[in-house]
Design a protein around this motif. Structure first.
Motif, PDB file in Angstrom:
ATOM      1  N   ARG A  95       0.967  -1.210   0.116  1.00  0.00           N
ATOM      2  CA  ARG A  95       0.071   0.201   0.023  1.00  0.00           C
ATOM      3  C   ARG A  95       0.905   1.205  -0.051  1.00  0.00           C
ATOM      4  NH1 ARG A  95      -3.070  -2.995   3.555  1.00  0.00           N
ATOM      5  NH2 ARG A  95      -2.060  -1.766   5.362  1.00  0.00           N
ATOM      6  N   SER A 100       2.455   1.696  -3.544  1.00  0.00           N
ATOM      7  CA  SER A 100       1.417   2.325  -4.274  1.00  0.00           C
ATOM      8  C   SER A 100       1.225   3.522  -4.169  1.00  0.00           C
ATOM      9  CB  SER A 100       0.137   1.290  -4.235  1.00  0.00           C
ATOM     10  OG  SER A 100       0.291   0.059  -4.404  1.00  0.00           O
ATOM     11  N   GLY A 101       1.018   3.927  -3.123  1.00  0.00           N
ATOM     12  CA  GLY A 101       0.804   5.607  -2.723  1.00  0.00           C
ATOM     13  C   GLY A 101       2.180   6.265  -3.274  1.00  0.00           C
ATOM     14  N   SER A 161       4.208   5.518  -5.749  1.00  0.00           N
ATOM     15  CA  SER A 161       4.038   5.579  -7.346  1.00  0.00           C
ATOM     16  C   SER A 161       3.190   6.504  -7.794  1.00  0.00           C
ATOM     17  CB  SER A 161       3.765   3.985  -7.651  1.00  0.00           C
ATOM     18  OG  SER A 161       3.552   4.004  -8.972  1.00  0.00           O
ATOM     19  N   ARG A 162       1.892   6.425  -6.954  1.00  0.00           N
ATOM     20  CA  ARG A 162       0.935   7.384  -7.372  1.00  0.00           C
ATOM     21  C   ARG A 162       1.438   8.922  -7.186  1.00  0.00           C
ATOM     22  NH1 ARG A 162      -2.797   5.016  -5.207  1.00  0.00           N
ATOM     23  NH2 ARG A 162      -2.621   6.112  -3.280  1.00  0.00           N
ATOM     24  N   ARG A 163       2.037   9.282  -6.270  1.00  0.00           N
ATOM     25  CA  ARG A 163       2.384  10.557  -5.910  1.00  0.00           C
ATOM     26  C   ARG A 163       3.799  10.865  -7.055  1.00  0.00           C
ATOM     27  NH1 ARG A 163       1.648   9.341  -0.473  1.00  0.00           N
ATOM     28  NH2 ARG A 163       3.708   8.426  -0.403  1.00  0.00           N
ATOM     29  N   MET A 170       3.734   9.817 -10.187  1.00  0.00           N
ATOM     30  CA  MET A 170       2.883  10.048 -11.172  1.00  0.00           C
ATOM     31  C   MET A 170       2.478  11.546 -11.283  1.00  0.00           C
ATOM     32  SD  MET A 170       3.841   7.915 -13.557  1.00  0.00           S
ATOM     33  CE  MET A 170       2.830   8.360 -14.810  1.00  0.00           C
ATOM     34  N   GLN A 171       1.901  11.853 -10.179  1.00  0.00           N
ATOM     35  CA  GLN A 171       1.495  13.233 -10.000  1.00  0.00           C
ATOM     36  C   GLN A 171       2.481  14.370 -10.001  1.00  0.00           C
ATOM     37  OE1 GLN A 171      -0.494  13.008  -6.337  1.00  0.00           O
ATOM     38  NE2 GLN A 171      -2.383  12.328  -6.781  1.00  0.00           N
ATOM     39  N   ASN A 172       3.622  13.969  -9.310  1.00  0.00           N
ATOM     40  CA  ASN A 172       4.646  14.987  -9.642  1.00  0.00           C
ATOM     41  C   ASN A 172       5.236  15.366 -10.932  1.00  0.00           C
ATOM     42  OD1 ASN A 172       4.569  15.514  -6.779  1.00  0.00           O
ATOM     43  ND2 ASN A 172       6.097  14.221  -6.257  1.00  0.00           N
TER      44      ASN A 172
END
Length: 72
Positions: free
Chosen positions: A36, A39-40, A42-44, A46-48
Motif C-alpha cells: 500500500r 502504491s501511494g 508510485s501515485r505521487r 506520477m502526479q509530480n
C-alpha cells in the motif's frame, strides 16, 4: 512410555508450527502494508511528473509568446 514421548514430541512440533504460522501472518500483514505504501508513492511520483510537465509546458508557451511578440 514410548507413546508418551511421541505425544510430547508431537505437542512440541504443533507449537512450532503454530508459532511459524503466526510469524507468517505477521509477515504477510507487513508485506500488505508495504504494498500500500509503495502504491501511494508510485501515485505521487506520477502526479509530480504530470505537474512538472504542466509547468514546463506553461513556461515554454510563455517563452514562445514572448519571442513571438518581440519579433513581431
Amino acid at each position: 512410555e514410548l507413546g508418551t514421548g511421541i505425544l510430547a514430541n508431537l505437542a512440541s512440533q504443533r507449537e512450532t508450527i503454530i508459532r511459524s504460522r503466526d510469524t507468517l501472518h505477521g509477515a504477510d500483514d507487513d508485506i500488505s502494508s508495504a504494498r500500500r505504501i509503495l502504491s501511494g508513492m508510485s501515485r505521487r511520483i506520477m502526479q509530480n511528473k504530470l505537474i512538472m510537465v504542466g509547468i514546463i509546458g506553461v513556461l515554454l508557451a510563455g517563452i514562445i509568446l514572448i519571442v513571438y511578440f518581440k519579433l513581431k
